[in-house]
Design an enzyme around this catalytic site. Sequence first.
Site, PDB file in Angstrom:
ATOM      1  N   ARG A  66     -29.918 -15.725  45.867  1.00 37.56           N
ATOM      2  CA  ARG A  66     -29.345 -14.490  45.317  1.00 37.56           C
ATOM      3  C   ARG A  66     -29.020 -14.662  43.831  1.00 37.56           C
ATOM      4  O   ARG A  66     -29.209 -13.746  43.026  1.00 37.56           O
ATOM      5  CB  ARG A  66     -28.088 -14.101  46.105  1.00 37.56           C
TER       6      ARG A  66
ATOM      7  N   GLN B  31     -17.293  -4.349  43.594  1.00 34.55           N
ATOM      8  CA  GLN B  31     -17.421  -5.233  44.763  1.00 34.55           C
ATOM      9  C   GLN B  31     -18.596  -6.182  44.548  1.00 34.55           C
ATOM     10  O   GLN B  31     -18.801  -7.092  45.340  1.00 34.55           O
ATOM     11  CB  GLN B  31     -17.651  -4.403  46.031  1.00 34.55           C
ATOM     12  N   ASN B  32     -19.377  -5.924  43.513  1.00 35.25           N
ATOM     13  CA  ASN B  32     -20.595  -6.691  43.277  1.00 35.25           C
ATOM     14  C   ASN B  32     -20.290  -8.025  42.610  1.00 35.25           C
ATOM     15  O   ASN B  32     -19.349  -8.142  41.824  1.00 35.25           O
ATOM     16  CB  ASN B  32     -21.569  -5.886  42.396  1.00 35.25           C
TER      17      ASN B  32
ATOM     18  N   HIS C 175     -14.712  -9.148  44.553  1.00 31.79           N
ATOM     19  CA  HIS C 175     -15.349 -10.076  45.493  1.00 31.79           C
ATOM     20  C   HIS C 175     -15.894 -11.307  44.782  1.00 31.79           C
ATOM     21  O   HIS C 175     -16.734 -12.026  45.321  1.00 31.79           O
ATOM     22  CB  HIS C 175     -16.476  -9.366  46.258  1.00 31.79           C
TER      23      HIS C 175
HETATM   24  N1  APR Z   1     -27.923   4.744  44.073  1.00 34.85           N
HETATM   25  C1  APR Z   1     -26.730   5.022  44.660  1.00 34.85           C
HETATM   26  N2  APR Z   1     -26.361   4.549  45.880  1.00 34.85           N
HETATM   27  C2  APR Z   1     -27.252   3.767  46.519  1.00 34.85           C
HETATM   28  C3  APR Z   1     -28.514   3.426  45.972  1.00 34.85           C
HETATM   29  C4  APR Z   1     -28.834   3.950  44.698  1.00 34.85           C
HETATM   30  N3  APR Z   1     -30.014   3.695  44.090  1.00 34.85           N
HETATM   31  N4  APR Z   1     -29.160   2.628  46.871  1.00 34.85           N
HETATM   32  C5  APR Z   1     -28.330   2.466  47.913  1.00 34.85           C
HETATM   33  N5  APR Z   1     -27.180   3.153  47.716  1.00 34.85           N
HETATM   34  C6  APR Z   1     -26.010   3.253  48.574  1.00 34.85           C
HETATM   35  C7  APR Z   1     -26.303   3.180  50.056  1.00 34.85           C
HETATM   36  O1  APR Z   1     -26.543   4.484  50.583  1.00 34.85           O
HETATM   37  C8  APR Z   1     -25.007   2.569  50.610  1.00 34.85           C
HETATM   38  O2  APR Z   1     -24.092   3.602  50.978  1.00 34.85           O
HETATM   39  O3  APR Z   1     -25.197   2.136  48.291  1.00 34.85           O
HETATM   40  C9  APR Z   1     -24.422   1.794  49.439  1.00 34.85           C
HETATM   41  C10 APR Z   1     -24.486   0.287  49.614  1.00 34.85           C
HETATM   42  O4  APR Z   1     -23.660  -0.056  50.716  1.00 34.85           O
HETATM   43  P1  APR Z   1     -23.581  -1.576  51.172  1.00 34.85           P
HETATM   44  O5  APR Z   1     -24.956  -2.143  51.273  1.00 34.85           O
HETATM   45  O6  APR Z   1     -22.681  -1.637  52.349  1.00 34.85           O
HETATM   46  O7  APR Z   1     -22.878  -2.322  49.929  1.00 34.85           O
HETATM   47  P2  APR Z   1     -21.343  -2.313  49.551  1.00 34.85           P
HETATM   48  O8  APR Z   1     -20.689  -1.023  49.930  1.00 34.85           O
HETATM   49  O9  APR Z   1     -21.259  -2.725  48.126  1.00 34.85           O
HETATM   50  O10 APR Z   1     -20.753  -3.494  50.478  1.00 34.85           O
HETATM   51  C11 APR Z   1     -19.415  -3.848  50.275  1.00 34.85           C
HETATM   52  O11 APR Z   1     -19.690  -5.725  51.765  1.00 34.85           O
HETATM   53  O12 APR Z   1     -20.868  -7.542  52.545  1.00 34.85           O
HETATM   54  C12 APR Z   1     -19.870  -7.141  51.722  1.00 34.85           C
HETATM   55  O13 APR Z   1     -19.230  -8.413  49.874  1.00 34.85           O
HETATM   56  C13 APR Z   1     -20.188  -7.499  50.298  1.00 34.85           C
HETATM   57  O14 APR Z   1     -19.386  -6.389  48.305  1.00 34.85           O
HETATM   58  C14 APR Z   1     -20.073  -6.189  49.534  1.00 34.85           C
HETATM   59  C15 APR Z   1     -19.249  -5.322  50.481  1.00 34.85           C
END
Ligand code: APR
Length: 236
Positions: A59, A94-95, A112
Site C-alpha cells: 500500500r 481517515q486516510n 488513522h
Molecule cells: N468520489 C467520492 N466518493 C467515492 C469515490 C469517488 N471517486 N469512490 C468511492 N467513493 C465512496 C464510496 O461510495 C464509499 O462510500 O467512498 C466511500 C469509501 O468508503 P470506505 O471504502 O469504507 O472507506 P472509508 O469510509 O474511508 O473507511 C473508513 O475504515 O478500514 C478502515 O481505516 C480504514 O480509514 C478507513 C476507515
Amino acid sequence: MDDPKNIFVLTGAGVSAESGLGTFRDRGGIWARFDPMKLATPEAYAADPDTVLDFYDHRRRGVVAAAPNAAHAALARAEARLAERGGRLFLCTQNVDDLHERAGSRAVVHMHGELLKARCTACEAVTPWRDDLNRASACPACGIGGRMRPDVVWFGEMPMHLAAIEDALAAADLFVAVGTSGAVYPAAGYVRQARALGISTCEINLEPSDNADAFDDARYGPASTALTGFLADLGL
Ligand code: APR
C-alpha cells in the site's frame, strides 16, 4: 446560509479513489480482497509481522506512486481562501496517504495515522518512512531492529488527535463528509454530533453512505467534480 467561516471537512478513501488508491468497502475493495483481522490489528502484527509489513509495503508503494486529484486540490484551495476571509478549514482525514499534503493542504489531521511514517514499538519514536519496512528495519532513534511498524491506527486501537477533532467540530458552522462510507466510528458519528450542535451538514460521496439520513444536504458523484462544485458554490 451565510458564508461559512469554520468548515470541518472529514475525508475518507473515496477522496483518493480517483488517484488510483483503493477504497475499503466498495465492490472489490481492499477489505473484500484482504482480511482486516489478519492484516490490520495489533494481534495480527504480533502473530505474523512479515505478512502485515508486506501488506503495508504494497500500500505504501501505491501511495508513493499516486498523485493528488482535483478533489485534493479543491480542498487545498478552499483552505487558503477561507483563511483569507479570516475563517478556517479543519481537514480531518481517515486516510493514511499524503495526497492532501501533496495537493497543498497545510493543516491535515490524520485520525488513522500516516502510512509514510513508521513507529518504533521499543522507543515509540515516529520516523518519516517511504521505503519498504521489514523486520530487519532498525529504528533511527534507538537503533533497535525488528520493532518497527507502520504509524497507522489498527482495528482495536485508539484513533489519533481526538481532542483536537472534538474542539474543531464544536467550533464549526459547516460539516462536510467526503468519500466515506460512514462505517467506522468515531468518524462515522461526527455528523450526528454536528447536527446535535446545530451545525449544517453535507455529504459528498459517490453514493449515499451508511449514515446518509443524518445529513441536511448531499451531492452525489465523483469527489473530483461533486466536491469541487460544492466548494465553488461557497465561493471557495
Ligand atoms: N468520489 C467520492 N466518493 C467515492 C469515490 C469517488 N471517486 N469512490 C468511492 N467513493 C465512496 C464510496 O461510495 C464509499 O462510500 O467512498 C466511500 C469509501 O468508503 P470506505 O471504502 O469504507 O472507506 P472509508 O469510509 O474511508 O473507511 C473508513 O475504515 O478500514 C478502515 O481505516 C480504514 O480509514 C478507513 C476507515
